[in-house]
Design an enzyme around this catalytic site. Structure first.
Site, mmCIF file in Angstrom:
data_model
loop_
_atom_site.group_PDB
_atom_site.id
_atom_site.type_symbol
_atom_site.label_atom_id
_atom_site.label_comp_id
_atom_site.label_asym_id
_atom_site.label_seq_id
_atom_site.Cartn_x
_atom_site.Cartn_y
_atom_site.Cartn_z
ATOM 1 N N SER A 138 0.859 -1.195 0.000
ATOM 2 C CA SER A 138 0.000 0.000 0.000
ATOM 3 C C SER A 138 0.887 1.234 0.000
ATOM 4 O O SER A 138 2.082 1.142 0.332
ATOM 5 C CB SER A 138 -0.851 -0.010 1.289
ATOM 6 O OG SER A 138 -1.564 1.189 1.440
ATOM 7 N N TYR A 151 -1.853 -0.711 10.552
ATOM 8 C CA TYR A 151 -2.036 -1.066 9.141
ATOM 9 C C TYR A 151 -0.741 -0.813 8.368
ATOM 10 O O TYR A 151 -0.268 -1.676 7.617
ATOM 11 C CB TYR A 151 -3.186 -0.251 8.540
ATOM 12 C CG TYR A 151 -3.443 -0.534 7.076
ATOM 13 C CD1 TYR A 151 -3.947 -1.766 6.660
ATOM 14 C CD2 TYR A 151 -3.175 0.423 6.092
ATOM 15 C CE1 TYR A 151 -4.180 -2.032 5.316
ATOM 16 C CE2 TYR A 151 -3.411 0.164 4.745
ATOM 17 C CZ TYR A 151 -3.917 -1.061 4.357
ATOM 18 O OH TYR A 151 -4.142 -1.330 3.030
HETATM 19 N N1 LIG Z 1 -8.576 -0.099 -1.602
HETATM 20 C C1 LIG Z 1 -7.483 0.599 -1.324
HETATM 21 O O1 LIG Z 1 -7.516 1.819 -1.282
HETATM 22 C C2 LIG Z 1 -6.185 -0.116 -1.070
HETATM 23 C C3 LIG Z 1 -5.027 0.656 -0.998
HETATM 24 C C4 LIG Z 1 -3.819 0.031 -0.727
HETATM 25 C C5 LIG Z 1 -3.766 -1.329 -0.525
HETATM 26 N N2 LIG Z 1 -4.906 -2.066 -0.582
HETATM 27 C C6 LIG Z 1 -4.826 -3.506 -0.330
HETATM 28 O O2 LIG Z 1 -5.435 -4.192 -1.387
HETATM 29 C C7 LIG Z 1 -5.816 -5.481 -0.930
HETATM 30 C C8 LIG Z 1 -7.221 -5.783 -1.430
HETATM 31 O O3 LIG Z 1 -8.139 -4.914 -0.800
HETATM 32 P P1 LIG Z 1 -9.360 -4.196 -1.558
HETATM 33 O O4 LIG Z 1 -9.076 -2.763 -1.547
HETATM 34 O O5 LIG Z 1 -9.648 -4.883 -2.817
HETATM 35 O O6 LIG Z 1 -10.530 -4.398 -0.468
HETATM 36 P P2 LIG Z 1 -11.776 -5.395 -0.389
HETATM 37 O O7 LIG Z 1 -12.710 -5.150 -1.512
HETATM 38 O O8 LIG Z 1 -12.281 -5.264 1.002
HETATM 39 O O9 LIG Z 1 -11.093 -6.815 -0.593
HETATM 40 C C9 LIG Z 1 -10.446 -7.501 0.446
HETATM 41 C C10 LIG Z 1 -10.422 -8.966 0.097
HETATM 42 O O10 LIG Z 1 -9.717 -9.692 1.119
HETATM 43 C C11 LIG Z 1 -10.494 -10.806 1.487
HETATM 44 N N3 LIG Z 1 -10.181 -11.224 2.835
HETATM 45 C C12 LIG Z 1 -10.256 -10.517 3.988
HETATM 46 N N4 LIG Z 1 -9.913 -11.283 5.040
HETATM 47 C C13 LIG Z 1 -9.617 -12.516 4.532
HETATM 48 C C14 LIG Z 1 -9.211 -13.747 5.104
HETATM 49 N N5 LIG Z 1 -9.022 -13.870 6.424
HETATM 50 N N6 LIG Z 1 -8.994 -14.794 4.285
HETATM 51 C C15 LIG Z 1 -9.193 -14.680 2.948
HETATM 52 N N7 LIG Z 1 -9.564 -13.548 2.354
HETATM 53 C C16 LIG Z 1 -9.784 -12.489 3.148
HETATM 54 C C17 LIG Z 1 -11.936 -10.372 1.288
HETATM 55 O O11 LIG Z 1 -12.769 -11.487 1.040
HETATM 56 P P3 LIG Z 1 -13.713 -12.243 2.091
HETATM 57 O O12 LIG Z 1 -14.286 -11.207 3.002
HETATM 58 O O13 LIG Z 1 -14.729 -12.890 1.200
HETATM 59 O O14 LIG Z 1 -12.826 -13.238 2.771
HETATM 60 C C18 LIG Z 1 -11.816 -9.569 0.002
HETATM 61 O O15 LIG Z 1 -11.864 -10.410 -1.118
HETATM 62 C C19 LIG Z 1 -5.663 -5.458 0.590
HETATM 63 O O16 LIG Z 1 -4.464 -6.124 0.951
HETATM 64 C C20 LIG Z 1 -5.551 -3.978 0.897
HETATM 65 O O17 LIG Z 1 -4.845 -3.738 2.088
HETATM 66 C C21 LIG Z 1 -6.113 -1.488 -0.872
#
Ligand SMILES: NC(=O)c1ccc[n+]([C@@H]2O[C@H](COP(=O)([O-])OP(=O)(O)OC[C@H]3O[C@@H](n4cnc5c(N)ncnc54)[C@H](OP(=O)(O)O)[C@@H]3O)[C@@H](O)[C@H]2O)c1
Length: 245
Positions: A138, A151
């Site tokens: 991130s 985080y």
């Molecule tokens: N969105 C942003 O602004 C942003 C910025 C920087 C980095 N990121 C990173 O990008 C990655 C994806 O996040 P996103 O933004 O796409 O958010 P999101 O839509 O909330 O997706 C998160 C995913 O992680 C899964 N997950 C959570 N806990 C889990 C577990 N214990 N086991 C397996 N799967 C799990 C969720 O699925 P289930 O709930 O179905 O398990 C979901 O598919 C994360 O690592 C996040 O930190 C996001």
């Protein structure tokens, strides 16, 4: 060449967008997350356009479940070319609120989930003498703000772990590549994990103002995977143009 790609956290957001993009290009994808109905729907979407996809309900905090995911990929598609450690959560809050259960959860999912992914896929890639890890960090893996300490700590850790792995695999001559993707604000369900009302309000306002679509991150993943095998794209930091910090 088509690649077998495993993605954790594939039920929404960045994981879903990446799975759909890579599957549309003809790559078999293996999807993991906890919400089975979401995974089923994404697999159906991919199959409807002629793509190949499988899923396994997986909690990345459970090492044996992550191992079963790797086993499924090998059983179904014969190999693992790319393993994307993407599952994560971001319940930001200040330390004085002592949301210790959320700290535990972030360490378990954002750090240990990545380590379990490495433990499951590395032996397969070593045997193949090829492979690629895409580890999602991130902007918070580069900068810390008040409220983001834990985080950010998990996302700094993803970068440290990734570079350690990269150096070892380069020295071993295993042809295994390691890529860290560090997104800024992306419009996904991630902010739903924030339980502190003030933090959620502040971060939602930022996201409403600047966030970019998860497809932008999928494009970056595609670029890193498509690089020639002798070239390892190690880090991509990708912010919305309007995001300041
Ligand atoms: N969105 C942003 O602004 C942003 C910025 C920087 C980095 N990121 C990173 O990008 C990655 C994806 O996040 P996103 O933004 O796409 O958010 P999101 O839509 O909330 O997706 C998160 C995913 O992680 C899964 N997950 C959570 N806990 C889990 C577990 N214990 N086991 C397996 N799967 C799990 C969720 O699925 P289930 O709930 O179905 O398990 C979901 O598919 C994360 O690592 C996040 O930190 C996001």
């Amino acid at each position: 060449m088509k690649k077998v790609i495993v993605i954790t956290g594939a039920s929404s957001g960045i994981g879903e967008a990446t799975a759909k993009r890579l599957a549309k290009a003809g790559n078999p994808v293996v999807l993991a997350a906890r919400r089975e109905q979401r995974l089923q729907a994404i697999v159906a979407d991919i199959e409807a356009i002629g793509g190949q996809a499988a899923y396994l309900v997986t909690d990345v905090t459970q090492r044996e479940e992550v191992q079963a995911l790797a086993d499924l990929a090998v059983e179904k598609f014969g190999r693992i070319d790319v393993w994307m450690n993407n599952a994560g959560l971001m319940p930001q809050s200040t330390f004085d609120q002592l949301k210790v259960a959320e700290w535990d959860r972030m360490v378990d999912v954002n750090i240990k989930g990545v380590l379990y992914g490495i433990a499951a896929a590395l032996p397969v890639m070593r045997k193949q003498q090829s492979g690629q890890f895409i580890n999602v960090s991130s902007v918070a893996g580069h900068v810390v703000h008040a409220g983001s300490g834990v985080y950010a700590g998990t996302k700094f850790a993803v970068r440290a772990i990734s570079d350690g792995l990269r150096q070892e695999e380069a020295a071993a001559g295993s042809h295994i590549r390691v890529t860290v993707i560090s997104p800024g604000a992306v419009a996904t369900e991630l902010t739903e994990t924030i339980t502190d009302a003030a933090a959620k309000k502040r971060i939602d306002a930022l996201y409403d103002a600047v966030a970019i679509a998860p497809e932008r991150i999928a494009e970056a993943v595609d670029y890193a995977i498509a690089a020639p095998e002798d070239t390892s794209v190690n880090e991509i930091l990708i912010r919305p143009t309007k995001q300041v910090g």
